[in-house]
Design a protein around this motif. Sequence first.
Motif, PDB file in Angstrom:
ATOM      1  N   ALA A  48       0.943  -1.118   0.070  1.00  0.00           N
ATOM      2  CA  ALA A  48       0.071  -0.332  -0.140  1.00  0.00           C
ATOM      3  C   ALA A  48       0.795   1.296  -0.045  1.00  0.00           C
ATOM      4  O   ALA A  48       0.684   2.223  -0.527  1.00  0.00           O
ATOM      5  CB  ALA A  48      -0.855  -0.062   1.131  1.00  0.00           C
ATOM      6  N   HIS A  51       2.212   1.767  -3.440  1.00  0.00           N
ATOM      7  CA  HIS A  51       1.118   2.226  -4.196  1.00  0.00           C
ATOM      8  C   HIS A  51       0.777   3.737  -4.026  1.00  0.00           C
ATOM      9  O   HIS A  51       0.784   4.539  -5.081  1.00  0.00           O
ATOM     10  CB  HIS A  51      -0.012   1.192  -3.994  1.00  0.00           C
ATOM     11  CG  HIS A  51      -1.306   1.901  -4.575  1.00  0.00           C
ATOM     12  ND1 HIS A  51      -1.497   1.681  -5.860  1.00  0.00           N
ATOM     13  CD2 HIS A  51      -2.311   2.674  -4.320  1.00  0.00           C
ATOM     14  CE1 HIS A  51      -2.687   2.461  -6.346  1.00  0.00           C
ATOM     15  NE2 HIS A  51      -3.012   2.920  -5.222  1.00  0.00           N
ATOM     16  N   GLN A  79      -3.397   4.873   0.727  1.00  0.00           N
ATOM     17  CA  GLN A  79      -3.054   3.574   1.346  1.00  0.00           C
ATOM     18  C   GLN A  79      -4.196   2.754   1.686  1.00  0.00           C
ATOM     19  O   GLN A  79      -4.344   1.755   1.474  1.00  0.00           O
ATOM     20  CB  GLN A  79      -1.900   3.875   2.409  1.00  0.00           C
ATOM     21  CG  GLN A  79      -1.024   4.319   1.995  1.00  0.00           C
ATOM     22  CD  GLN A  79       0.107   4.776   3.209  1.00  0.00           C
ATOM     23  OE1 GLN A  79      -0.390   4.541   4.257  1.00  0.00           O
ATOM     24  NE2 GLN A  79       1.092   5.508   2.920  1.00  0.00           N
ATOM     25  N   TYR A  82      -6.290   1.454  -1.242  1.00  0.00           N
ATOM     26  CA  TYR A  82      -5.802   0.278  -1.700  1.00  0.00           C
ATOM     27  C   TYR A  82      -6.083  -0.641  -0.905  1.00  0.00           C
ATOM     28  O   TYR A  82      -6.340  -1.910  -1.693  1.00  0.00           O
ATOM     29  CB  TYR A  82      -4.481   0.664  -1.983  1.00  0.00           C
ATOM     30  CG  TYR A  82      -3.590  -0.533  -2.269  1.00  0.00           C
ATOM     31  CD1 TYR A  82      -3.336  -0.650  -3.835  1.00  0.00           C
ATOM     32  CD2 TYR A  82      -2.967  -1.432  -1.686  1.00  0.00           C
ATOM     33  CE1 TYR A  82      -2.581  -1.597  -4.255  1.00  0.00           C
ATOM     34  CE2 TYR A  82      -2.342  -2.348  -2.085  1.00  0.00           C
ATOM     35  CZ  TYR A  82      -1.968  -2.567  -3.496  1.00  0.00           C
ATOM     36  OH  TYR A  82      -1.284  -3.480  -3.853  1.00  0.00           O
ATOM     37  N   LEU A  83      -5.971  -0.808   0.357  1.00  0.00           N
ATOM     38  CA  LEU A  83      -5.992  -1.760   1.179  1.00  0.00           C
ATOM     39  C   LEU A  83      -7.784  -2.580   1.226  1.00  0.00           C
ATOM     40  O   LEU A  83      -7.909  -3.730   1.269  1.00  0.00           O
ATOM     41  CB  LEU A  83      -5.616  -1.597   2.685  1.00  0.00           C
ATOM     42  CG  LEU A  83      -4.354  -1.432   2.659  1.00  0.00           C
ATOM     43  CD1 LEU A  83      -3.981  -1.020   4.134  1.00  0.00           C
ATOM     44  CD2 LEU A  83      -3.305  -2.723   2.605  1.00  0.00           C
TER      45      LEU A  83
END
Length: 241
Positions: A48, A51, A79, A82-83
């Motif tokens: 994350a 990213h 982050q 994304y997770l």
Amino acid sequence: MNKKFDLKGIIFDYGGTIDTNSRHWAEVLWEKYQYFRVPVSKEVFREAYVHGERTLARNPLVKPEHNFLDVLQIKTRIQIDYLVDKGFLDRVEADDKAYASHVADDCYQYVLETLKRTRPVVRELAAHYRLVLVSNFYGNIQTILKDFQLADYFSEVIESSVVGVRKPDPAIYRLGVEAMGFPAGQVLVVGDSFSKDMVPAKAVGCKTAWLKGEGWGNEEIDESLPDIVITDLPELLPYVL
């Protein structure tokens, strides 16, 4: 050291050096993820984190007027999103527990505490040397320096998103030396990254002080390369004053 090397100026890195005093930002963030019990592994967190950094490198989400709390909020939101998108976190839980805002806020407080130790070093050195900042950043480093009462100490700022070149390209340190106005051999570069600060600074002929700490863990290190190795920014003062 100033007599031995005839120093005229000092180039500082910012992130990981002045704001965290040798800790890689991924490690600071991970510590806060653990504190707020975000239920992901460190390996998943690192995905994350990477990213998020790549997203910010590609997209101008950070604006010149954003301070560092704004940056942290943007980073942590990317982050956490994304997770969630990858199925590592539940959206309702992530929002209910406000992971992104809690981590960002606590990281900002961490920097404020760290600056109590690092800002006096910068202030003291600015009284004796010309200081230049060289940083990989998002176009808002001037706002951050003002927010943290650091702006007056740097005569020039070389920011990657502004000049169009990023560390570890030695060209960004060459720009720093040019802004300094002294020969590279009379300039000391202070930074926390071996590969992004020490190696390129040496390549352009600068002296180097490596603020060795909790790094990313994927660098090849040769501790004979830096002229100085310290683990806490105040340790630099006896070498140069």
